[in-house]
Scaffold this motif. Structure first.
Motif, PDB file in Angstrom:
ATOM      1  N   GLY A 138       0.792  -1.147   0.077  1.00 50.25           N
ATOM      2  CA  GLY A 138      -0.138  -0.081  -0.082  1.00 50.25           C
ATOM      3  C   GLY A 138       0.783   1.563  -0.068  1.00 50.25           C
ATOM      4  O   GLY A 138       0.535   2.290  -0.614  1.00 50.25           O
ATOM      5  N   HIS A 139       2.050   1.222   0.778  1.00 48.67           N
ATOM      6  CA  HIS A 139       3.034   2.364   0.744  1.00 48.67           C
ATOM      7  C   HIS A 139       3.553   2.619  -0.844  1.00 48.67           C
ATOM      8  O   HIS A 139       3.346   3.639  -1.156  1.00 48.67           O
ATOM      9  N   TYR A 140       4.025   1.510  -1.410  1.00 47.09           N
ATOM     10  CA  TYR A 140       4.421   1.655  -2.710  1.00 47.09           C
ATOM     11  C   TYR A 140       3.331   2.126  -3.604  1.00 47.09           C
ATOM     12  O   TYR A 140       3.343   3.127  -4.655  1.00 47.09           O
ATOM     13  N   ALA A 184       9.779   5.338   6.584  1.00 47.10           N
ATOM     14  CA  ALA A 184       9.741   4.895   7.918  1.00 47.10           C
ATOM     15  C   ALA A 184      10.360   3.420   7.884  1.00 47.10           C
ATOM     16  O   ALA A 184      10.882   3.016   8.948  1.00 47.10           O
ATOM     17  N   ASP A 185      10.046   2.566   6.947  1.00 50.74           N
ATOM     18  CA  ASP A 185      10.382   1.374   7.058  1.00 50.74           C
ATOM     19  C   ASP A 185      11.965   1.381   6.533  1.00 50.74           C
ATOM     20  O   ASP A 185      12.325   0.279   6.832  1.00 50.74           O
ATOM     21  N   LEU A 186      12.430   2.083   5.967  1.00 50.58           N
ATOM     22  CA  LEU A 186      13.874   2.325   5.698  1.00 50.58           C
ATOM     23  C   LEU A 186      14.655   2.616   6.821  1.00 50.58           C
ATOM     24  O   LEU A 186      15.732   2.175   6.988  1.00 50.58           O
ATOM     25  N   SER A 233      11.259   6.023  14.153  1.00 53.00           N
ATOM     26  CA  SER A 233      10.946   5.650  12.832  1.00 53.00           C
ATOM     27  C   SER A 233       9.525   5.988  12.536  1.00 53.00           C
ATOM     28  O   SER A 233       9.096   6.023  11.252  1.00 53.00           O
ATOM     29  N   HIS A 234       8.488   5.671  13.588  1.00 54.39           N
ATOM     30  CA  HIS A 234       7.118   5.499  12.900  1.00 54.39           C
ATOM     31  C   HIS A 234       5.902   6.359  13.736  1.00 54.39           C
ATOM     32  O   HIS A 234       4.960   6.111  13.571  1.00 54.39           O
ATOM     33  N   SER A 235       6.438   7.255  14.732  1.00 51.26           N
ATOM     34  CA  SER A 235       5.548   7.909  15.480  1.00 51.26           C
ATOM     35  C   SER A 235       5.171   9.213  14.593  1.00 51.26           C
ATOM     36  O   SER A 235       5.893   9.196  13.787  1.00 51.26           O
ATOM     37  N   SER A 237       2.058   9.959   5.106  1.00 50.35           N
ATOM     38  CA  SER A 237       1.136   9.102   4.938  1.00 50.35           C
ATOM     39  C   SER A 237       1.569   7.785   5.624  1.00 50.35           C
ATOM     40  O   SER A 237       0.413   6.891   5.613  1.00 50.35           O
ATOM     41  N   HIS A 238       2.799   7.506   5.482  1.00 48.44           N
ATOM     42  CA  HIS A 238       3.121   6.005   6.264  1.00 48.44           C
ATOM     43  C   HIS A 238       2.717   5.845   7.524  1.00 48.44           C
ATOM     44  O   HIS A 238       1.835   4.747   7.805  1.00 48.44           O
ATOM     45  N   TRP A 239       2.267   6.931   8.340  1.00 47.01           N
ATOM     46  CA  TRP A 239       1.598   6.838   9.621  1.00 47.01           C
ATOM     47  C   TRP A 239       0.202   6.431   9.517  1.00 47.01           C
ATOM     48  O   TRP A 239      -0.137   5.326  10.357  1.00 47.01           O
ATOM     49  N   LEU A 288      -1.350   4.947   7.091  1.00 49.59           N
ATOM     50  CA  LEU A 288      -1.568   3.765   6.629  1.00 49.59           C
ATOM     51  C   LEU A 288      -1.302   2.600   7.796  1.00 49.59           C
ATOM     52  O   LEU A 288      -1.800   1.635   7.970  1.00 49.59           O
ATOM     53  N   ASP A 289      -0.248   2.613   8.570  1.00 46.21           N
ATOM     54  CA  ASP A 289       0.181   1.801   9.527  1.00 46.21           C
ATOM     55  C   ASP A 289      -0.942   2.123  10.586  1.00 46.21           C
ATOM     56  O   ASP A 289      -1.129   0.932  11.443  1.00 46.21           O
ATOM     57  N   PHE A 290      -1.334   3.066  10.840  1.00 48.49           N
ATOM     58  CA  PHE A 290      -2.250   3.259  12.035  1.00 48.49           C
ATOM     59  C   PHE A 290      -3.520   2.273  11.868  1.00 48.49           C
ATOM     60  O   PHE A 290      -4.130   1.778  12.493  1.00 48.49           O
TER      61      PHE A 290
HETATM   62 ZN   LIG Z   1       5.848   0.927   8.878  1.00 52.49          ZN
END
Ligand SMILES: [Zn+2]
Length: 223
Positions: free
Chosen positions: A4-6, A31-33, A66-68, A102-104, A106-108
């Motif tokens: 979904g991120h891609y 975030a995932d990198l 990385s993710h907050s 946007s990463h946050w 989608l991961d949320f």
């Molecule tokens: Zn992530």
């Protein structure tokens, strides 16, 4: 969330046509990198608990840098600022910053409650991962939509631009679906190194393929 991120990276080509797909892949996956690097440095922590649901075997104990949401706003502002400084395209810089954040979002939606608004904050997550079927459907629809938007925004200049793109999509999808059927490694460091390696390869291939495609219109879609 994974593909979904891609998908958002592909779709963003419509909003930032002059920006390489490689950059548009780095932003939503930043975030995932960063996560494997912070994990290997011992700044963030996770462990693996084998179980029937492949999306829930990875327990993310803490990953605030990385993710907050706060951290991703900072990373997004930094990335956008660097892009604006180097390329002078303020609009693309804004798109890049938003992709990072946007990463946050989608991961949320996908994670069980383990993601924070700010370091030390309450752990949140709507838990789409509790249903592997729903997760796969949502991410697959997102990827298809993202690729369709990218295909409309750009045209192949040569064989690499055409077949390289499909190769990238197939490998992305295959690496995602294969995780559903293979046991995840119990060694968290191996998982982090493997994740970082594949994410870096996806970015490089996206950059390479994008160089072999022309944008159909230099006029970006309105934000
Ligand atoms: Zn992530």
């Amino acid at each position: 969330m994974f593909i979904g991120h891609y998908a958002l990276g592909f779709a963003a080509k419509r909003l930032a046509p002059r920006t390489s797909l490689g950059t548009l892949f780095v932003a939503p996956t930043l975030a995932d990198l960063l996560w494997p690097i912070f994990l290997l440095l011992g700044i963030e922590h996770a462990h693996v608990v084998p179980g029937p649901n492949p999306f829930l075997t990875l327990w993310l104990d803490d990953y605030p840098y990385s993710h907050s949401l706060f951290a991703l706003i900072v990373w997004g502002a930094l990335f956008g600022f660097l892009y604006k400084t180097k390329r002078g395209d303020g609009r693309a810089a804004l798109v890049i910053g938003l992709l990072v954040v946007s990463h946050w979002v989608l991961d949320f939606v996908t994670h069980r409650p383990d993601i924070q608004l700010y370091p030390g904050g309450a752990k949140l997550g709507l838990g789409l991962w509790n249903s592997p079927a729903a997760t796969v459907i949502v991410e697959t629809v997102m990827l298809i939509a993202g690729v369709v938007i990218y295909l409309r925004a750009s045209g192949a200049r040569d064989a690499i631009g055409r077949w390289g793109l499909w190769g990238l999509v197939v490998v992305l999808a295959a690496s995602y679906y294969s995780t559903l059927f293979t046991a995840s490694p119990t060694d968290i460091r191996a998982l982090a190194i493997g994740g970082l390696f594949f994410e870096a390869v996806f970015v490089l291939v996206a950059w390479w393929v994008d160089r072999h495609r022309n944008v159909t219109s230099n006029r970006p879609a309105p934000l």
